[in-house]
Scaffold this motif. Structure first.
Motif, PDB file in Angstrom:
ATOM      1  N   GLN A 105      53.879  33.012  26.988  1.00 21.45           N
ATOM      2  CA  GLN A 105      52.498  32.439  27.242  1.00 21.45           C
ATOM      3  C   GLN A 105      51.995  31.868  28.608  1.00 21.45           C
ATOM      4  O   GLN A 105      51.424  32.477  29.481  1.00 21.45           O
ATOM      5  CB  GLN A 105      52.003  31.582  26.294  1.00 21.45           C
ATOM      6  CG  GLN A 105      50.517  31.070  26.412  1.00 21.45           C
ATOM      7  CD  GLN A 105      49.947  29.988  25.636  1.00 21.45           C
ATOM      8  OE1 GLN A 105      50.380  29.686  24.648  1.00 21.45           O
ATOM      9  NE2 GLN A 105      49.090  29.353  26.187  1.00 21.45           N
ATOM     10  N   ALA A 106      53.170  31.317  29.111  1.00 13.90           N
ATOM     11  CA  ALA A 106      53.249  30.631  30.460  1.00 13.90           C
ATOM     12  C   ALA A 106      53.217  31.734  31.319  1.00 13.90           C
ATOM     13  O   ALA A 106      52.707  31.993  32.515  1.00 13.90           O
ATOM     14  CB  ALA A 106      54.213  29.542  30.677  1.00 13.90           C
ATOM     15  N   LEU A 107      54.400  32.775  31.319  1.00  7.67           N
ATOM     16  CA  LEU A 107      54.495  34.155  32.079  1.00  7.67           C
ATOM     17  C   LEU A 107      53.196  35.028  32.122  1.00  7.67           C
ATOM     18  O   LEU A 107      52.967  35.399  33.065  1.00  7.67           O
ATOM     19  CB  LEU A 107      55.577  34.683  31.771  1.00  7.67           C
ATOM     20  CG  LEU A 107      57.303  33.909  32.120  1.00  7.67           C
ATOM     21  CD1 LEU A 107      58.277  34.855  31.501  1.00  7.67           C
ATOM     22  CD2 LEU A 107      57.061  33.696  33.401  1.00  7.67           C
ATOM     23  N   ALA A 108      52.727  35.045  30.903  1.00  8.20           N
ATOM     24  CA  ALA A 108      51.662  36.034  30.806  1.00  8.20           C
ATOM     25  C   ALA A 108      50.328  35.509  31.701  1.00  8.20           C
ATOM     26  O   ALA A 108      49.632  36.070  32.509  1.00  8.20           O
ATOM     27  CB  ALA A 108      51.344  36.017  29.381  1.00  8.20           C
ATOM     28  N   ASP A 109      50.290  33.973  31.657  1.00  8.49           N
ATOM     29  CA  ASP A 109      49.005  33.130  32.450  1.00  8.49           C
ATOM     30  C   ASP A 109      49.501  33.448  33.929  1.00  8.49           C
ATOM     31  O   ASP A 109      48.741  33.488  34.655  1.00  8.49           O
ATOM     32  CB  ASP A 109      49.210  31.881  31.970  1.00  8.49           C
ATOM     33  CG  ASP A 109      48.053  30.997  32.626  1.00  8.49           C
ATOM     34  OD1 ASP A 109      46.868  31.238  32.301  1.00  8.49           O
ATOM     35  OD2 ASP A 109      48.410  30.432  33.693  1.00  8.49           O
ATOM     36  N   LEU A 110      50.556  33.387  34.044  1.00  2.00           N
ATOM     37  CA  LEU A 110      51.065  33.528  35.521  1.00  2.00           C
ATOM     38  C   LEU A 110      50.660  34.962  36.034  1.00  2.00           C
ATOM     39  O   LEU A 110      50.062  35.034  37.450  1.00  2.00           O
ATOM     40  CB  LEU A 110      52.651  33.242  35.828  1.00  2.00           C
ATOM     41  CG  LEU A 110      53.160  32.899  37.336  1.00  2.00           C
ATOM     42  CD1 LEU A 110      52.539  31.496  37.721  1.00  2.00           C
ATOM     43  CD2 LEU A 110      54.569  32.846  37.164  1.00  2.00           C
ATOM     44  N   VAL A 111      50.953  35.837  35.434  1.00  3.13           N
ATOM     45  CA  VAL A 111      50.594  37.191  35.873  1.00  3.13           C
ATOM     46  C   VAL A 111      49.111  37.466  35.970  1.00  3.13           C
ATOM     47  O   VAL A 111      48.468  37.862  37.107  1.00  3.13           O
ATOM     48  CB  VAL A 111      51.161  38.405  34.648  1.00  3.13           C
ATOM     49  CG1 VAL A 111      50.653  39.705  35.044  1.00  3.13           C
ATOM     50  CG2 VAL A 111      52.396  38.244  34.939  1.00  3.13           C
ATOM     51  N   THR A 112      48.327  36.995  35.089  1.00  4.25           N
ATOM     52  CA  THR A 112      46.769  37.150  35.411  1.00  4.25           C
ATOM     53  C   THR A 112      46.219  36.232  36.226  1.00  4.25           C
ATOM     54  O   THR A 112      45.486  36.649  36.935  1.00  4.25           O
ATOM     55  CB  THR A 112      46.041  36.741  33.678  1.00  4.25           C
ATOM     56  OG1 THR A 112      46.432  35.424  33.315  1.00  4.25           O
ATOM     57  CG2 THR A 112      46.588  37.599  32.647  1.00  4.25           C
TER      58      THR A 112
END
Length: 260
Positions: A105-112
């Protein structure tokens, strides 16, 4: 470690798929900072002692950092939504690393977030903001923004797992709007009362905002401020690492425990 990376990549893909199937949420979270940038830049800018163009050059880095700090709200709401709907319970039944789910979840948030900062920066350029510090300094500023966003997202995930309610997460998340106001993201702190200036300068957002302004060549580092603001790059890195050191293990433990 390989299991964490493999399972984290799987959950990362799942969260990116959520963004693709719910683009309205992404559009709303990315357009609101632009709306606030225009509002503060052209409404508040005319009321401050700083000339309008100078204030907008001061404001844009602060707005970028405020957007990074918004990871608390987005991380909290997403984690609370998955918890409330039983998604986290289903993940716990699978043979996967306990750290992989919040990490994905944290990595996906970082990408967006990285993608969302682009239109915000372009609007800032249109308003007169410029990067005067060179490409390496600009890359360093972007790296600090991403590190800080990663740290604040873990704070949000932890709070979302604790709250377990979308309604509670939404109400608590709206309160995080106050955090940038209690910093130097929007205005300098030298004119604040002494006690309020102390609070604002020890706010992690102030250190990151000062670091981004310094690296981009938009404003000098204050000489008479608190240590994180007078040493903004070191202060930003230390704040982010401290938040990660506190929140990552606490988040993994909370996720592993479930309702217990």
């Amino acid at each position: 470690m390989n299991a964490i990376l493999y399972d984290g990549a799987a959950t990362l893909g799942r969260h990116l798929q959520r963004v693709r199937h719910a683009p309205a949420i992404l559009v709303m979270t990315q357009t609101m900072p632009i709306v606030f940038l225009l509002f503060f830049g052209y409404v508040f800018g005319s009321a401050l002692a700083m000339p309008g163009s100078d204030y907008r050059a001061f404001l844009v880095p602060g707005m970028l950092v405020a957007t990074a700090a918004n990871g608390i709200m987005t991380g909290m709401f997403t984690a609370a939504q998955d918890t409330h709907r039983g998604v986290m319970d289903r993940f716990r039944t699978l043979p996967m690393s306990r750290a992989a789910v919040p990490l994905g979840q944290a990595l996906a948030d970082l990408v967006t977030t990285a993608a969302g900062l682009v239109p915000l920066a372009l609007v800032g350029f249109a308003m007169g903001w410029r990067v005067e510090g060179g490409p390496l300094a600009a890359a360093g500023a972007f790296g600090l923004l991403m590190l800080f966003r990663f740290a604040t997202t873990w704070i949000g995930i932890l709070l979302g797992l604790v709250s377990r309610s979308e309604e509670a997460a939404g109400q608590l998340g709206s309160a995080t709007f106050m955090l940038p106001l209690l910093s130097n993201a929007y205005i300098p702190t030298d004119g604040l009362p002494s006690w309020l200036r102390f609070v604002a300068e020890w706010n992690p957002i102030s250190a990151v905002a000062t670091a981004v302004r310094d690296l981009c060549g938009n404003a000098p580092v204050p000489a008479d401020a608190a240590w994180p603001v007078t040493h903004p790059v070191a202060g930003s890195v230390l704040w982010s690492l401290v938040l990660l050191a506190l929140c990552v293990p606490a988040t993994v433990r909370r996720y592993a425990r479930g309702e217990r």
